[in-house]
Design an enzyme around this catalytic site. Structure first.
Site, PDB file in Angstrom:
ATOM      1  CB  SER A 156     -13.314  10.619   4.328  1.00 41.63           C
ATOM      2  OG  SER A 156     -12.136   9.851   4.317  1.00 41.63           O
TER       3      SER A 156
ATOM      4  CG  ASP B 222      -6.865  15.386   2.070  1.00 38.01           C
ATOM      5  OD1 ASP B 222      -6.248  14.632   2.832  1.00 38.01           O
ATOM      6  OD2 ASP B 222      -8.047  15.189   1.722  1.00 38.01           O
TER       7      ASP B 222
ATOM      8  CG  HIS C  24      -8.867  13.763   4.987  1.00 35.43           C
ATOM      9  ND1 HIS C  24      -9.221  13.548   3.671  1.00 35.43           N
ATOM     10  CD2 HIS C  24      -9.540  12.839   5.720  1.00 35.43           C
ATOM     11  CE1 HIS C  24     -10.055  12.523   3.600  1.00 35.43           C
ATOM     12  NE2 HIS C  24     -10.278  12.076   4.834  1.00 35.43           N
TER      13      HIS C  24
END
Length: 337
Positions: free
Chosen positions: A148, A278, A306
């Site tokens: 991320s 995601d 995610h």
């Protein structure tokens, strides 16, 4: 039953009852303390040791296991509002003789937080480079992993300090434009239009908002007790002001597409792992990276969101190990040729 025997049972029962009552009380009254104890125990069970490194007046907090050896060390960069312990679920499935380093990102957990610090993606990459130099991790090129926000920083790091790394793993990285808006991006647009940007879905302030965030980040539906949700919120609330400042910094024009702007400079063999479902960062970003990085290996995980590290830790660990083994085999073949 004589009196001595009765007393023995009373004492034994009392001895057992005290820790049980303490656990129940912690669970009901201080769930955040229980969460901290949980991470402490898990680190201890996995052999991860916590240390601090100082660069001038800046302090980095990190955990590590193993020592540098013939295989590359692995440095792991966590995502927005997380901490070094988020990697424990993957560490569990990695060999104990691998040298692993998990660092708290700038401003997070035990690493220095300063209003004067540069929290842009490039600013964070510079800080991580300082950390690497502090612990002399770059004596030998290492494998860099980021997820991320940490994936955005890892990609920029690989582009800016190519001599430091031998290979790269990006897990659902931020910093890329997308042809398809994710659920999270749509929510942000709605909040901007209604001028309620203070209610960022990734910065929960109530157990209900925490439950919504977990649903947003995970394809797998975890049944989390209300007390644990409260504990997770309690741990985060003191940091929410910083998280808001950080979030606005990394979605600013200076940082929003940092990985995209730097991806053509990445020369190290790169692995991209992305959850197909995601809802935070659309999986189409994987093809963007594959088209720009020469030696790029993409793995799309079915039935995964995610939070790849939490949802598919064993699979993710195996993919990283297979990737490193492939690179080692390729290097050997080149030497023999």
């Amino acid at each position: 039953m004589d009196l001595d025997m009765l007393n023995m049972f009373v004492i034994a029962g009392g001895t057992l009852a005290i820790p049980i009552l303490a656990f129940v009380a912690s669970f009901l009254l201080w769930p955040s303390a229980l969460i901290r104890i949980y991470y402490w125990y898990w680190r201890r069970a996995l052999g991860m040791q916590v240390r601090y490194a100082t660069y001038d007046d800046y302090q980095f907090c990190y955990s590590y296991r193993g020592r540098p050896g013939y295989r590359p060390s692995i440095l792991m960069l966590h995502g927005f509002s997380a901490h070094k312990d988020m990697w424990l679920s993957i560490v569990k499935f990695l060999p104990k003789n691998l040298h692993l380093v998990c660092v708290d990102m700038p401003g997070h957990e035990g690493t220095t937080r300063s209003d004067l610090d540069d929290y842009s993606i490039s600013g964070q990459a510079k800080r991580i480079h300082q950390f690497v130099e502090c612990i002399k991790l770059n004596r030998k090129p290492f494998h860099l992993v980021g997820t991320s926000m940490g994936g955005n920083v890892a990609g920029v790091y690989a582009a800016q300090y190519p001599e430091d790394i031998c290979s790269l793993t990006l897990i659902c990285p931020a910093g890329l434009p997308s042809t398809t808006d994710s659920k999270f991006i749509k929510q942000l647009r709605e909040l901007q239009e209604s001028k309620r940007i203070d209610r960022i879905p990734l910065i929960p302030s109530t157990p209900e908002e925490m439950a919504d965030m977990l649903k947003l980040c995970s394809y797998v539906r975890f049944k989390v007790p209300q007390q644990i949700l409260q504990g997770l919120v309690d741990v985060r609330i003191p940091h929410n002001e910083f998280y808001r400042k950080l979030f606005l910094e990394i979605v600013d024009e200076k940082s929003r597409h940092s990985l995209h702007e730097n991806m053509s400079k990445i020369k190290a063999p790169t692995q991209v792992i992305w959850g197909k479902q995601d809802q935070v960062l659309d999986v189409s970003g994987a093809s963007v990276l594959a088209g720009a990085i020469p030696d790029c290996h993409v793995y799309i995980l079915e039935n995964c969101g995610h939070s790849v590290v939490v949802e598919r830790p064993r699979k993710t660990a195996n993919l990283i190990l297979e990737f490193l083994a492939l690179l080692h085999s390729t290097d050997n073949n080149k030497k023999q040729a």
